[in-house]
Enzyme design. Structure first.
Site, PDB file in Angstrom:
ATOM      1  N   ASN A 304      -2.332   4.387 -12.815  1.00 51.89           N
ATOM      2  CA  ASN A 304      -1.712   3.260 -12.113  1.00 51.89           C
ATOM      3  C   ASN A 304      -2.105   3.363 -10.638  1.00 51.89           C
ATOM      4  O   ASN A 304      -1.278   3.683  -9.788  1.00 51.89           O
ATOM      5  CB  ASN A 304      -0.195   3.300 -12.297  1.00 51.89           C
ATOM      6  N   CYS A 331      -3.076  -3.473 -10.152  1.00 52.32           N
ATOM      7  CA  CYS A 331      -2.639  -4.602  -9.320  1.00 52.32           C
ATOM      8  C   CYS A 331      -3.840  -5.366  -8.763  1.00 52.32           C
ATOM      9  O   CYS A 331      -3.679  -6.229  -7.903  1.00 52.32           O
ATOM     10  CB  CYS A 331      -1.731  -4.124  -8.187  1.00 52.32           C
TER      11      CYS A 331
END
Length: 372
Positions: A304, A331
């Protein structure tokens, strides 16, 4: 979403605000499909509330000590007050006026970019799912520390939800939100983020997703995908406060979380100790260095990373590691696509878009990779 600040051109941060929610979500999904290519089984996207979803306010302080502004700075460095920004829930907005009054009462002079004078640069306010607050005063020095301590009881009287208050020291004149030094002013030093039955502990300098409800959905997706793969050993790289690692912990499974921030690791360890979950270990360090120096690869890796992605070194290691499954939460689908191109033996088979940042072009996307 209707925003008077956008309509008056005081703030134009919400670049997609003129599109309805369905158009925004469709555009983001279309971009994901185009960037990541065919062969992915896309689950239905996770929607967010269009407003009131932010759990954190990053407020630049300007104006004068008697009339401070809390919001952003315009191109000339003047303050634009955004206390009524609709991205913040009403319960968080209700804290901004008491904080402005506290600035006046404690005589915290707002920092002036042009003159490089003043003390208070930013206010960082985080709200838990239970409505509790962490407030961090980002100051140029500790000159005002005694005044903040003196008047803090009055602030807590006005804001009973305030559980963590700190002073962060940022002496340099540069465009960053916070400095390295943190001074905790309250007995409690962590904010409890209740999520999917877990009580995550958030320390002042720990990263946490901006949208609590969508973050909870992201961790549930990760938990389900990992449960299906049923690995015996898991690494959670860039683990932050341990969100994924804590959600995938299970009997007879070893889960290791690696994160550069020692503050975040301390938060993760505290949650693990409180929860009594089995098989968890956390360590502070660089994710890539940890992987490259480890004697053995795990069955499954969770990554992540920040917007730049995992980068060529970690991507190359994953490609040659023999790891059978990778859960990649990103993201930035552009850097994700670059990383996937460097891992040809790990094919994305499942994906889900999560609308973590409505009204903007940003989003979170999770993909499950399997070795072919």
């Amino acid at each position: 979403m209707i925003c008077p600040h956008y309509d008056a051109q005081r703030c134009r941060s919400c670049t997609l605000i003129e599109l309805d929610d369905d158009q925004q979500l469709a555009g983001k999904q279309r971009q994901c499909v185009e960037l990541l290519g065919p062969g992915i089984d896309w689950l239905p996207p996770v929607r967010s509330a269009p407003s009131g979803f932010r759990n954190k306010a990053k407020l630049a302080v300007a104006g004068t000590v008697d009339h401070p502004t809390l919001g952003i700075l315009d191109p000339g460095g003047a303050g634009v007050d955004l206390r009524t920004c609709p991205l913040y829930p009403a319960s968080m907005q209700a804290a901004f006026d008491p904080l402005a009054r506290f600035i006046t009462r404690a005589r915290l002079e707002p920092y002036n970019l042009a003159t490089r004078r003043g003390e208070l640069k930013n206010l960082l306010v985080t709200q838990s799912p239970d409505g509790e607050l962490m407030v961090r005063f980002v100051l140029r020095s500790t000159e005002a520390l005694s005044r903040i301590r003196k008047h803090l009881p009055s602030l807590r009287d006005e804001l009973p939800a305030l559980v963590v208050a700190t002073v962060n020291v940022l002496p340099e004149h540069k465009a960053v939100l916070e400095g390295e030094r943190e001074i905790v002013l309250t007995d409690t030093d962590t904010l409890r983020m209740r999520l999917n039955g877990l009580n995550l502990h958030l320390r002042p300098q720990s990263f946490f997703q901006t949208n609590t409800e969508v973050a909870a959905a992201l961790y549930r997706t990760g938990r389900d995908w990992v449960a299906e793969a049923n690995p015996r050993t898991v690494w959670d790289l860039y683990c932050g406060v341990g969100g994924f690692a804590l959600h995938v912990a299970a009997p007879d499974r070893e889960v290791t979380g690696i994160e550069l921030s020692a503050e975040a690791i301390a938060s993760a360890e505290q949650t693990a100790a409180d929860s009594g979950l089995p098989g968890l270990r956390f360590a502070a360090g660089d994710a890539t260095d940890y992987a490259l120096s480890a004697p053995h690869a795990p069955d499954l890796v969770i990554v992540n990373p920040p917007r730049r992605g995992i980068g060529p070194r970690l991507a190359a290691w994953l490609e040659g590691s023999g790891v059978q499954n990778v859960l990649y939460s990103s993201c930035n689908a552009v850097s994700l696509a670059t990383d996937l191109a460097a891992m040809g033996s790990l094919r994305p088979v499942r994906g889900q878009l999560l609308d973590m940042f409505p009204q903007t072009g940003h989003y979170e996307v999770a993909v499950l990779l399997r070795r072919i």
